[in-house]
Scaffold this motif. Structure first.
Motif, PDB file in Angstrom:
ATOM      1  N   HIS A 195      -1.470  11.981  -9.089  1.00  0.00           N
ATOM      2  CA  HIS A 195      -1.485  10.527  -9.181  1.00  0.00           C
ATOM      3  C   HIS A 195      -0.064   9.987  -9.152  1.00  0.00           C
ATOM      4  O   HIS A 195       0.895  10.669  -9.534  1.00  0.00           O
ATOM      5  CB  HIS A 195      -2.177  10.071 -10.472  1.00  0.00           C
ATOM      6  CG  HIS A 195      -3.649  10.365 -10.495  1.00  0.00           C
ATOM      7  ND1 HIS A 195      -4.554   9.633  -9.755  1.00  0.00           N
ATOM      8  CD2 HIS A 195      -4.370  11.315 -11.152  1.00  0.00           C
ATOM      9  CE1 HIS A 195      -5.771  10.107  -9.960  1.00  0.00           C
ATOM     10  NE2 HIS A 195      -5.686  11.134 -10.794  1.00  0.00           N
ATOM     11  N   LEU A 197      -2.823  -1.653  -2.632  1.00  0.00           N
ATOM     12  CA  LEU A 197      -2.663  -1.981  -4.041  1.00  0.00           C
ATOM     13  C   LEU A 197      -3.292  -3.340  -4.335  1.00  0.00           C
ATOM     14  O   LEU A 197      -3.210  -4.254  -3.516  1.00  0.00           O
ATOM     15  CB  LEU A 197      -1.183  -2.007  -4.429  1.00  0.00           C
ATOM     16  CG  LEU A 197      -0.362  -0.745  -4.161  1.00  0.00           C
ATOM     17  CD1 LEU A 197       1.031  -0.910  -4.747  1.00  0.00           C
ATOM     18  CD2 LEU A 197      -1.039   0.491  -4.728  1.00  0.00           C
ATOM     19  N   LYS A 240       2.514   6.218  -9.598  1.00  0.00           N
ATOM     20  CA  LYS A 240       2.618   4.905 -10.217  1.00  0.00           C
ATOM     21  C   LYS A 240       3.608   4.053  -9.431  1.00  0.00           C
ATOM     22  O   LYS A 240       4.528   4.577  -8.798  1.00  0.00           O
ATOM     23  CB  LYS A 240       3.052   5.012 -11.682  1.00  0.00           C
ATOM     24  CG  LYS A 240       1.994   5.671 -12.562  1.00  0.00           C
ATOM     25  CD  LYS A 240       2.391   5.693 -14.028  1.00  0.00           C
ATOM     26  CE  LYS A 240       1.283   6.320 -14.868  1.00  0.00           C
ATOM     27  NZ  LYS A 240       1.640   6.352 -16.313  1.00  0.00           N
ATOM     28  N   TYR A 247       1.509  -0.134 -11.844  1.00  0.00           N
ATOM     29  CA  TYR A 247       0.220   0.210 -11.232  1.00  0.00           C
ATOM     30  C   TYR A 247       0.031   1.713 -11.323  1.00  0.00           C
ATOM     31  O   TYR A 247       0.945   2.490 -11.040  1.00  0.00           O
ATOM     32  CB  TYR A 247       0.181  -0.220  -9.769  1.00  0.00           C
ATOM     33  CG  TYR A 247      -1.029   0.315  -9.030  1.00  0.00           C
ATOM     34  CD1 TYR A 247      -2.259  -0.326  -9.125  1.00  0.00           C
ATOM     35  CD2 TYR A 247      -0.928   1.475  -8.254  1.00  0.00           C
ATOM     36  CE1 TYR A 247      -3.371   0.173  -8.457  1.00  0.00           C
ATOM     37  CE2 TYR A 247      -2.035   1.976  -7.587  1.00  0.00           C
ATOM     38  CZ  TYR A 247      -3.249   1.322  -7.693  1.00  0.00           C
ATOM     39  OH  TYR A 247      -4.345   1.826  -7.051  1.00  0.00           O
ATOM     40  N   SER A 248      -1.177   2.137 -11.706  1.00  0.00           N
ATOM     41  CA  SER A 248      -1.516   3.559 -11.775  1.00  0.00           C
ATOM     42  C   SER A 248      -2.614   3.860 -10.769  1.00  0.00           C
ATOM     43  O   SER A 248      -3.651   3.192 -10.752  1.00  0.00           O
ATOM     44  CB  SER A 248      -1.986   3.929 -13.187  1.00  0.00           C
ATOM     45  OG  SER A 248      -2.529   5.242 -13.206  1.00  0.00           O
ATOM     46  N   SER A 249      -2.394   4.873  -9.931  1.00  0.00           N
ATOM     47  CA  SER A 249      -3.432   5.260  -8.976  1.00  0.00           C
ATOM     48  C   SER A 249      -4.628   5.892  -9.689  1.00  0.00           C
ATOM     49  O   SER A 249      -5.714   5.969  -9.130  1.00  0.00           O
ATOM     50  CB  SER A 249      -2.863   6.242  -7.941  1.00  0.00           C
ATOM     51  OG  SER A 249      -2.464   7.456  -8.557  1.00  0.00           O
ATOM     52  N   TYR A 277       0.847  -1.182   0.000  1.00  0.00           N
ATOM     53  CA  TYR A 277       0.000   0.000   0.000  1.00  0.00           C
ATOM     54  C   TYR A 277       0.887   1.237   0.000  1.00  0.00           C
ATOM     55  O   TYR A 277       2.089   1.167   0.303  1.00  0.00           O
ATOM     56  CB  TYR A 277      -0.946   0.003   1.217  1.00  0.00           C
ATOM     57  CG  TYR A 277      -0.250   0.106   2.536  1.00  0.00           C
ATOM     58  CD1 TYR A 277      -0.084   1.337   3.155  1.00  0.00           C
ATOM     59  CD2 TYR A 277       0.252  -1.023   3.171  1.00  0.00           C
ATOM     60  CE1 TYR A 277       0.566   1.438   4.370  1.00  0.00           C
ATOM     61  CE2 TYR A 277       0.898  -0.928   4.388  1.00  0.00           C
ATOM     62  CZ  TYR A 277       1.051   0.306   4.983  1.00  0.00           C
ATOM     63  OH  TYR A 277       1.707   0.407   6.182  1.00  0.00           O
ATOM     64  N   GLY A 293      -6.244   2.526 -11.065  1.00  0.00           N
ATOM     65  CA  GLY A 293      -6.447   1.551  -9.996  1.00  0.00           C
ATOM     66  C   GLY A 293      -6.163   0.116 -10.411  1.00  0.00           C
ATOM     67  O   GLY A 293      -6.692  -0.820  -9.810  1.00  0.00           O
TER      68      GLY A 293
END
Length: 272
Positions: free
Chosen positions: A132, A105, A134, A155-157, A93, A160
């Protein structure tokens, strides 16, 4: 009737003892921390609503330093993971100390190779460009008993979700010590190859960059990191007080000596 009343009294007494024990445990912060540290992240998030005391304990950054590993940091955000699990089973996380929030995550898909494992997790966050962030994960798939083949997932916030990037590759770099600089994650050579690597966050492409011009056989310790928007490498040989600070050019053409440091004078001043 008398026997029934005794049973009720005995039941109440047992409940009271149990309730009293729970209250005693709840009143001892150190003991309560040890219990809470063994719970999953999702449970901790829910338990913050139990009371003001629990909310304070769970929200305190010192609480996480005992039971959670900080895997990476970038511009004020912390990428953390739990101690209880290993590799792909870990919970990751991103903790924001300013907002005190830590979104979890989603789990990564396990690869199809032999003994897949995570070799590196790196955080990329530039608040000047976007709110944001990553996370770049390098997963290794053991193809045989000798080496790994690596692949990147991002991973992209904003979305998601995780996304695979590029084709699997072989490399000789230290994926555990990623450094965010110049819009990319950088990994230094582990001493067995010719080049280092960087992953451009914008186009999500993996590129090669030169390794510092040093003799790997004599390196006992080194620093590889970002400082004031520059990528630096410092080699430290044994107990020498004289060393060079290398800097990478923004076009990745070469490392050059930015500073030549001699700590002998500082040592003399200290010993006076």
């Amino acid at each position: 009737m008398y026997r029934h009343e005794n049973q009720i009294k005995a039941s109440r007494t047992a409940d009271e003892v149990q309730s009293s024990s729970a209250q005693i445990v709840a009143s001892i912060d150190d003991l309560l921390k040890e219990i809470l540290l063994r719970l999953p992240i999702k449970s901790l998030i829910r338990f913050k609503l139990v009371s003001k005391q629990w909310h304070y304990l769970i929200s305190n950054p010192r609480f996480y330093s005992k039971g959670i590993r900080i895997a990476h940091s970038c511009n004020g955000l912390l990428l953390c993971s739990s101690f209880q699990a290993r590799d792909n089973n870990q919970t990751y996380y991103v903790y924001n100390p300013t907002t005190n929030k830590f979104p979890i995550l989603p789990k990564l898909d396990v690869g199809d190779g032999i003994s897949p494992r995570i070799h590196g997790m790196s955080l990329a966050f530039d608040p000047a460009k976007s709110f944001h962030y990553k996370v770049v994960c390098v997963q290794g798939l053991r193809l045989d008993m000798v080496g790994y083949q690596y692949e990147c997932e991002v991973y992209s916030s904003k979305t998601g979700s995780w996304r695979k990037c590029g084709e699997p590759l072989t490399a000789h770099v230290n994926f555990e010590d990623g450094v965010y600089w110049n819009g990319a994650i950088h990994w230094n050579n582990n001493g067995t190859g010719r080049d280092s690597l960087y992953f451009n966050i914008g186009n999500q492409m993996l590129r090669i960059m030169p390794i510092p011009p040093i003799d790997w056989d004599c390196i006992n310790n080194y620093y590889f990191g970002e400082s004031f928007d520059h990528l630096h490498y410092i080699k430290i040989v044994g107990l020498e007080l004289h060393f060079d600070v290398y800097e990478m050019r923004r076009d990745y053409s070469e490392w050059f000596i930015k500073y030549n440091v001699d700590l002998h004078l500082l040592l003399v001043l200290i010993l006076r």
